[in-house]
Design an enzyme around this catalytic site. Structure first.
Site, PDB file in Angstrom:
ATOM      1  N   TRP A  25       0.674 -33.984 -28.835  1.00  0.00           N
ATOM      2  CA  TRP A  25      -0.183 -32.684 -29.409  1.00  0.00           C
ATOM      3  C   TRP A  25      -0.530 -33.267 -30.881  1.00  0.00           C
ATOM      4  O   TRP A  25      -1.011 -32.486 -31.550  1.00  0.00           O
ATOM      5  CB  TRP A  25       1.200 -31.629 -29.582  1.00  0.00           C
ATOM      6  CG  TRP A  25       2.487 -32.129 -30.225  1.00  0.00           C
ATOM      7  CD1 TRP A  25       3.587 -32.620 -29.139  1.00  0.00           C
ATOM      8  CD2 TRP A  25       2.744 -32.783 -31.107  1.00  0.00           C
ATOM      9  NE1 TRP A  25       4.356 -33.186 -29.867  1.00  0.00           N
ATOM     10  CE2 TRP A  25       4.264 -33.395 -31.067  1.00  0.00           C
ATOM     11  CE3 TRP A  25       2.143 -32.693 -32.455  1.00  0.00           C
ATOM     12  CZ2 TRP A  25       4.968 -33.836 -32.203  1.00  0.00           C
ATOM     13  CZ3 TRP A  25       2.981 -33.243 -33.555  1.00  0.00           C
ATOM     14  CH2 TRP A  25       4.379 -34.020 -33.469  1.00  0.00           C
ATOM     15  N   ASN A  26      -0.006 -34.510 -31.155  1.00  0.00           N
ATOM     16  CA  ASN A  26      -0.340 -34.847 -32.551  1.00  0.00           C
ATOM     17  C   ASN A  26      -1.947 -34.926 -32.930  1.00  0.00           C
ATOM     18  O   ASN A  26      -2.009 -34.909 -34.300  1.00  0.00           O
ATOM     19  CB  ASN A  26       0.627 -35.963 -32.771  1.00  0.00           C
ATOM     20  CG  ASN A  26       0.210 -37.243 -32.139  1.00  0.00           C
ATOM     21  OD1 ASN A  26      -0.271 -37.188 -31.185  1.00  0.00           O
ATOM     22  ND2 ASN A  26       0.877 -38.370 -32.633  1.00  0.00           N
ATOM     23  N   LYS A  33      -4.557 -33.124 -18.682  1.00  0.00           N
ATOM     24  CA  LYS A  33      -3.424 -32.069 -19.046  1.00  0.00           C
ATOM     25  C   LYS A  33      -3.003 -32.345 -20.525  1.00  0.00           C
ATOM     26  O   LYS A  33      -2.241 -33.416 -20.827  1.00  0.00           O
ATOM     27  CB  LYS A  33      -2.195 -32.261 -18.166  1.00  0.00           C
ATOM     28  CG  LYS A  33      -0.976 -31.249 -18.264  1.00  0.00           C
ATOM     29  CD  LYS A  33       0.710 -31.618 -18.035  1.00  0.00           C
ATOM     30  CE  LYS A  33       0.898 -32.309 -19.455  1.00  0.00           C
ATOM     31  NZ  LYS A  33       1.087 -31.512 -20.665  1.00  0.00           N
ATOM     32  N   PRO A  34      -3.387 -31.363 -21.343  1.00  0.00           N
ATOM     33  CA  PRO A  34      -3.039 -31.608 -22.798  1.00  0.00           C
ATOM     34  C   PRO A  34      -1.594 -31.109 -22.859  1.00  0.00           C
ATOM     35  O   PRO A  34      -0.706 -30.530 -22.188  1.00  0.00           O
ATOM     36  CB  PRO A  34      -3.950 -30.708 -23.433  1.00  0.00           C
ATOM     37  CG  PRO A  34      -4.297 -29.446 -22.462  1.00  0.00           C
ATOM     38  CD  PRO A  34      -4.169 -30.293 -21.080  1.00  0.00           C
ATOM     39  N   ALA A  35      -0.972 -31.394 -24.348  1.00  0.00           N
ATOM     40  CA  ALA A  35       0.218 -30.644 -24.560  1.00  0.00           C
ATOM     41  C   ALA A  35       0.235 -29.416 -24.686  1.00  0.00           C
ATOM     42  O   ALA A  35      -0.733 -28.877 -25.306  1.00  0.00           O
ATOM     43  CB  ALA A  35       0.768 -31.304 -25.756  1.00  0.00           C
ATOM     44  N   GLY A  61       2.045 -40.590 -25.043  1.00  0.00           N
ATOM     45  CA  GLY A  61       3.243 -39.639 -25.458  1.00  0.00           C
ATOM     46  C   GLY A  61       4.349 -40.655 -25.820  1.00  0.00           C
ATOM     47  O   GLY A  61       4.128 -41.924 -26.050  1.00  0.00           O
ATOM     48  N   SER A  62       5.452 -40.118 -25.465  1.00  0.00           N
ATOM     49  CA  SER A  62       6.751 -40.798 -25.850  1.00  0.00           C
ATOM     50  C   SER A  62       7.022 -41.887 -24.863  1.00  0.00           C
ATOM     51  O   SER A  62       6.608 -42.012 -23.752  1.00  0.00           O
ATOM     52  CB  SER A  62       7.975 -39.862 -26.071  1.00  0.00           C
ATOM     53  OG  SER A  62       8.094 -39.181 -24.560  1.00  0.00           O
ATOM     54  N   LEU A 105       2.111 -45.627 -26.179  1.00  0.00           N
ATOM     55  CA  LEU A 105       3.464 -44.975 -26.381  1.00  0.00           C
ATOM     56  C   LEU A 105       4.216 -44.798 -27.770  1.00  0.00           C
ATOM     57  O   LEU A 105       3.306 -44.918 -28.515  1.00  0.00           O
ATOM     58  CB  LEU A 105       4.659 -45.689 -25.158  1.00  0.00           C
ATOM     59  CG  LEU A 105       4.037 -45.726 -23.726  1.00  0.00           C
ATOM     60  CD1 LEU A 105       5.196 -46.418 -22.826  1.00  0.00           C
ATOM     61  CD2 LEU A 105       4.042 -44.375 -23.064  1.00  0.00           C
ATOM     62  N   GLU A 124      11.600 -42.873 -33.902  1.00  0.00           N
ATOM     63  CA  GLU A 124      10.459 -42.584 -34.540  1.00  0.00           C
ATOM     64  C   GLU A 124      10.936 -41.107 -35.410  1.00  0.00           C
ATOM     65  O   GLU A 124      11.166 -40.456 -34.766  1.00  0.00           O
ATOM     66  CB  GLU A 124       9.284 -41.997 -33.659  1.00  0.00           C
ATOM     67  CG  GLU A 124       8.774 -43.102 -32.840  1.00  0.00           C
ATOM     68  CD  GLU A 124       7.689 -42.768 -31.980  1.00  0.00           C
ATOM     69  OE1 GLU A 124       7.911 -41.935 -30.956  1.00  0.00           O
ATOM     70  OE2 GLU A 124       6.313 -42.653 -32.365  1.00  0.00           O
ATOM     71  N   GLU A 175      -6.869 -48.844 -25.643  1.00  0.00           N
ATOM     72  CA  GLU A 175      -7.997 -47.797 -25.720  1.00  0.00           C
ATOM     73  C   GLU A 175      -8.966 -48.051 -27.052  1.00  0.00           C
ATOM     74  O   GLU A 175      -8.499 -48.263 -27.943  1.00  0.00           O
ATOM     75  CB  GLU A 175      -7.329 -46.177 -26.082  1.00  0.00           C
ATOM     76  CG  GLU A 175      -6.532 -45.752 -24.797  1.00  0.00           C
ATOM     77  CD  GLU A 175      -6.039 -44.485 -24.978  1.00  0.00           C
ATOM     78  OE1 GLU A 175      -5.475 -44.071 -25.857  1.00  0.00           O
ATOM     79  OE2 GLU A 175      -6.233 -43.708 -23.710  1.00  0.00           O
TER      80      GLU A 175
HETATM   81  P1  NAP Z   1       5.838 -36.383 -25.182  1.00  0.00           P
HETATM   82  O1  NAP Z   1       6.970 -35.494 -25.155  1.00  0.00           O
HETATM   83  O2  NAP Z   1       5.948 -37.679 -24.095  1.00  0.00           O
HETATM   84  O3  NAP Z   1       4.613 -35.787 -24.228  1.00  0.00           O
HETATM   85  C1  NAP Z   1       3.550 -36.135 -24.467  1.00  0.00           C
HETATM   86  C2  NAP Z   1       2.641 -35.409 -23.145  1.00  0.00           C
HETATM   87  O4  NAP Z   1       3.455 -35.734 -21.970  1.00  0.00           O
HETATM   88  C3  NAP Z   1       2.536 -33.861 -22.974  1.00  0.00           C
HETATM   89  O5  NAP Z   1       1.502 -33.565 -22.588  1.00  0.00           O
HETATM   90  C4  NAP Z   1       3.874 -33.637 -22.317  1.00  0.00           C
HETATM   91  O6  NAP Z   1       3.794 -32.232 -21.979  1.00  0.00           O
HETATM   92  C5  NAP Z   1       3.498 -34.527 -21.186  1.00  0.00           C
HETATM   93  N1  NAP Z   1       4.997 -34.670 -20.332  1.00  0.00           N
HETATM   94  C6  NAP Z   1       6.177 -34.454 -20.627  1.00  0.00           C
HETATM   95  N2  NAP Z   1       7.061 -34.791 -19.747  1.00  0.00           N
HETATM   96  C7  NAP Z   1       6.089 -34.847 -18.590  1.00  0.00           C
HETATM   97  C8  NAP Z   1       6.392 -35.087 -17.208  1.00  0.00           C
HETATM   98  N3  NAP Z   1       7.596 -35.167 -16.738  1.00  0.00           N
HETATM   99  N4  NAP Z   1       5.192 -35.303 -16.297  1.00  0.00           N
HETATM  100  C9  NAP Z   1       3.937 -35.215 -17.006  1.00  0.00           C
HETATM  101  N5  NAP Z   1       3.864 -35.070 -18.392  1.00  0.00           N
HETATM  102  C10 NAP Z   1       4.755 -34.953 -19.108  1.00  0.00           C
HETATM  103  O7  NAP Z   1       5.257 -36.867 -26.624  1.00  0.00           O
HETATM  104  P2  NAP Z   1       4.936 -35.717 -27.770  1.00  0.00           P
HETATM  105  O8  NAP Z   1       5.923 -35.308 -28.244  1.00  0.00           O
HETATM  106  O9  NAP Z   1       3.883 -34.661 -27.194  1.00  0.00           O
HETATM  107  O10 NAP Z   1       4.013 -36.781 -28.652  1.00  0.00           O
HETATM  108  C11 NAP Z   1       4.462 -37.661 -29.488  1.00  0.00           C
HETATM  109  C12 NAP Z   1       4.759 -39.168 -28.897  1.00  0.00           C
HETATM  110  O11 NAP Z   1       3.611 -39.572 -28.588  1.00  0.00           O
HETATM  111  C13 NAP Z   1       5.201 -40.120 -29.931  1.00  0.00           C
HETATM  112  O12 NAP Z   1       6.257 -40.719 -29.288  1.00  0.00           O
HETATM  113  C14 NAP Z   1       4.159 -40.730 -30.309  1.00  0.00           C
HETATM  114  O13 NAP Z   1       4.712 -42.065 -30.729  1.00  0.00           O
HETATM  115  C15 NAP Z   1       3.303 -40.695 -29.151  1.00  0.00           C
HETATM  116  N6  NAP Z   1       1.978 -41.125 -29.307  1.00  0.00           N
HETATM  117  C16 NAP Z   1       1.479 -42.371 -28.870  1.00  0.00           C
HETATM  118  C17 NAP Z   1       0.092 -42.784 -29.243  1.00  0.00           C
HETATM  119  C18 NAP Z   1      -0.454 -44.156 -29.017  1.00  0.00           C
HETATM  120  O14 NAP Z   1      -1.594 -44.196 -28.739  1.00  0.00           O
HETATM  121  N7  NAP Z   1       0.573 -44.997 -28.830  1.00  0.00           N
HETATM  122  C19 NAP Z   1      -0.494 -41.726 -29.911  1.00  0.00           C
HETATM  123  C20 NAP Z   1       0.016 -40.465 -30.234  1.00  0.00           C
HETATM  124  C21 NAP Z   1       1.321 -40.188 -30.074  1.00  0.00           C
HETATM  125  P3  NAP Z   1       5.138 -31.287 -22.427  1.00  0.00           P
HETATM  126  O15 NAP Z   1       5.213 -31.236 -23.763  1.00  0.00           O
HETATM  127  O16 NAP Z   1       4.756 -30.029 -21.597  1.00  0.00           O
HETATM  128  O17 NAP Z   1       6.373 -32.063 -21.683  1.00  0.00           O
END
Ligand code: NAP
Length: 479
Positions: A151-152, A175-177, A229-230, A252, A382, A459
């Site tokens: 979502w960020n 699949k977006p957040a 994501g995380s 991640l 984080e 990327e």
């Molecule tokens: P997140 O909780 O890991 O969620 C990311 C995405 O994954 C969301 O769309 C989420 O949907 C989905 N997701 C969660 N559980 C899943 C599952 N079991 N199966 C399929 N999809 C699933 O992360 P966030 O809180 O949205 O974002 C913050 C994190 O992203 C931080 O750790 C940040 O460092 C990281 N990030 C990394 C980068 C990079 O380029 N390295 C860039 C931006 C952000 P739901 O919310 O519905 O679970």
């Protein structure tokens, strides 16, 4: 808002979820519901997968120039709609409008960059060392992809995946957040308008991420997962991808060190810190999480940083003059509060901020903590909020060791005026990217990504398209 789609986008058409489910989208500045969007279930995900699989063959054969020009048109439309997209993003995510405009430009640039890369995919031809065979090497789309975004950066994270996938000739299920589905739906509408054929991009908004994504990964018709994501979720998805040996790209989490040496230009260091910490209210994977400042300049650095942080205006992102919007939700804010409380309990001094304001919205003030104990929880987590945690160090070997003492390795920041030291320390940091006397590394023309548990693959840049291509080699006997 009235024109923004709120349904699923499958096979080029807008549709409700099969079971009619919807989910609310909240404004984090007020806590109020902005609108409801379709809440996809596994049935919808299967339809999206089917649309992507059906479209793959023909799409993979389209001329690179055709794909390039679709992306170019999408770029023009995105830039032409900067104001509209920025308002949409601010309303669902909270970032100030000025930052949202910056993200629109950043997102659009991925389309422009990959419109240029689409026509530069190369191959090879030659005789093999034994002289008996020729080799013809071509590059082909990897196949239907599942793209999962956080979502960020609601617009840019989608564009950073869609751009290279379109350029390479892959079809997609995005699949977006659930907190920020509107920006992705707006992107889908723009790509359709730009001429993307039906079924190439499908968008499933859902509150049931696991139920929707796991079957797609295990079935094996999806050939590629690109996830941002995380680290915790990334690890789970890697395991789910193992069954059908799905290729993965993983962007991640981070835990960026920000190192200020005694010979640094402190004006540059403070400017860099403001960007590396405060871009996106600290809700960035690239956010400086641990400030290591040489003992001889730590007091002065802390004073200047606190002065700048304390002068920032906190409020709803849509209001003029606001520098810092709300955090994404109450859970996100509670995490920041707990990390600050823990650091203070272990002896950190609050130079500025540190108190949650009363009232609606998920606001948290820009905060600077000095004399942070290395045992504090925020050293290994984080923060994902506007909190700068300062620790001191005495020598180069020590700071390199401490900076690397983490499972993550996305980005590091180094501030020094010495060229030798700048290069030496950058080379010793276990990270995918280094900001040298700068607090910003992200650029569509540069390869973005991390090492260790910060991810797999890159990327953007020249290599970004490789994540969506396979090599095929033809052996041809020399007669
Ligand atoms: P997140 O909780 O890991 O969620 C990311 C995405 O994954 C969301 O769309 C989420 O949907 C989905 N997701 C969660 N559980 C899943 C599952 N079991 N199966 C399929 N999809 C699933 O992360 P966030 O809180 O949205 O974002 C913050 C994190 O992203 C931080 O750790 C940040 O460092 C990281 N990030 C990394 C980068 C990079 O380029 N390295 C860039 C931006 C952000 P739901 O919310 O519905 O679970």
């Amino acid at each position: 808002m009235t024109d923004t789609p709120t349904q699923l986008f499958i096979g080029g058409a807008w549709a409700d979820a099969a079971d009619g489910a919807t989910m609310p989208v909240d404004d984090p500045a007020t806590g109020e519901i902005l609108c409801h969007v379709a809440d996809a279930g596994p049935k919808d995900a299967k339809l999206a997968e089917e649309a992507a699989v059906q479209a793959q063959q023909e799409w993979g054969r389209t001329a690179p120039r055709v794909r390039s020009e679709i992306l170019r048109r999408a770029y023009e439309i995105v830039i032409g709609r900067t104001e509209e997209l920025a308002h949409l993003m601010t309303s669902e995510m909270g970032k100030p409008l000025a930052e949202a405009r910056g993200e629109v430009a950043y997102a659009g640039e991925f389309f422009r960059w990959f419109s240029e890369e689409a026509v530069r995919v190369d191959g090879g031809y030659g005789t093999l060392p034994d002289g008996r065979n020729r080799m013809l090497l071509s590059r082909r789309p990897v196949g239907p992809c599942l793209l999962i975004t956080p979502w960020n950066f609601p617009l840019a994270m989608g564009a950073r995946k869609i751009g290279p996938a379109v350029a390479a000739g892959c079809t997609m299920v995005l699949k977006p957040a659930p907190q920020t589905p509107l920006s992705s739906l707006a992107l889908a509408a723009i790509l359709k308008e730009a001429g993307l054929p039906d079924g190439v991009l499908n968008v499933v908004t859902t509150s049931r991420a696991g139920e929707v994504c796991e079957p797609l990964l295990r079935a094996g018709r999806i050939r590629k997962l690109s996830f941002t994501g995380s680290t915790a979720v990334g690890r789970l998805l890697l395991a789910q991808s193992a069954d059908a040996v799905v290729r993965t790209s993983m962007e991640l989490g981070g835990n960026a060190p920000f190192v200020v040496f005694e010979d640094a230009d402190l004006d540059k260091a403070v400017d860099g810190a403001m960007v590396a910490k405060m871009r996106n209210m600290g809700e960035a994977c690239t956010a400086a999480n641990r400030f290591f400042v040489h003992r001889s300049v730590a007091r002065e650095f802390g004073r200047r940083l606190a002065e700048r942080m304390g002068a920032l205006v906190v409020g709803p992102g849509t209001r003029d003059g606001v520098d810092v919007g709300p955090l994404i939700d109450r859970t996100g804010r509670a995490k920041v509060e707990a990390l600050v409380a823990d650091a203070v309990e272990r002896g950190a001094r609050v130079l500025v901020g540190g108190r949650t304001p009363a009232g609606p919205g998920c606001f948290y003030p820009p905060t600077v903590l000095a004399d942070v104990s290395p045992e504090s929880r925020l050293m290994g987590t984080e923060i994902f909020g506007p909190v700068a945690a300062i620790l001191t160090f005495d020598d180069e070997d020590e700071v390199v060791r401490r900076a690397n003492d983490t499972p993550w390795g996305l980005v590091g920041y180094v501030f020094t005026e010495g060229l030798d030291r700048a290069l030496r320390v950058s080379e010793r940091l276990e990270v995918g990217m280094v900001g040298l006397n700068t607090g910003l590394v992200s650029n569509p023309a540069a390869p973005f990504g991390g090492v260790k548990q910060s991810g797999l693959g890159r990327e953007g840049g020249r290599v970004g398209i490789d994540e969506f291509l396979e090599h095929q080699y033809l052996a041809i006997p020399v007669s």
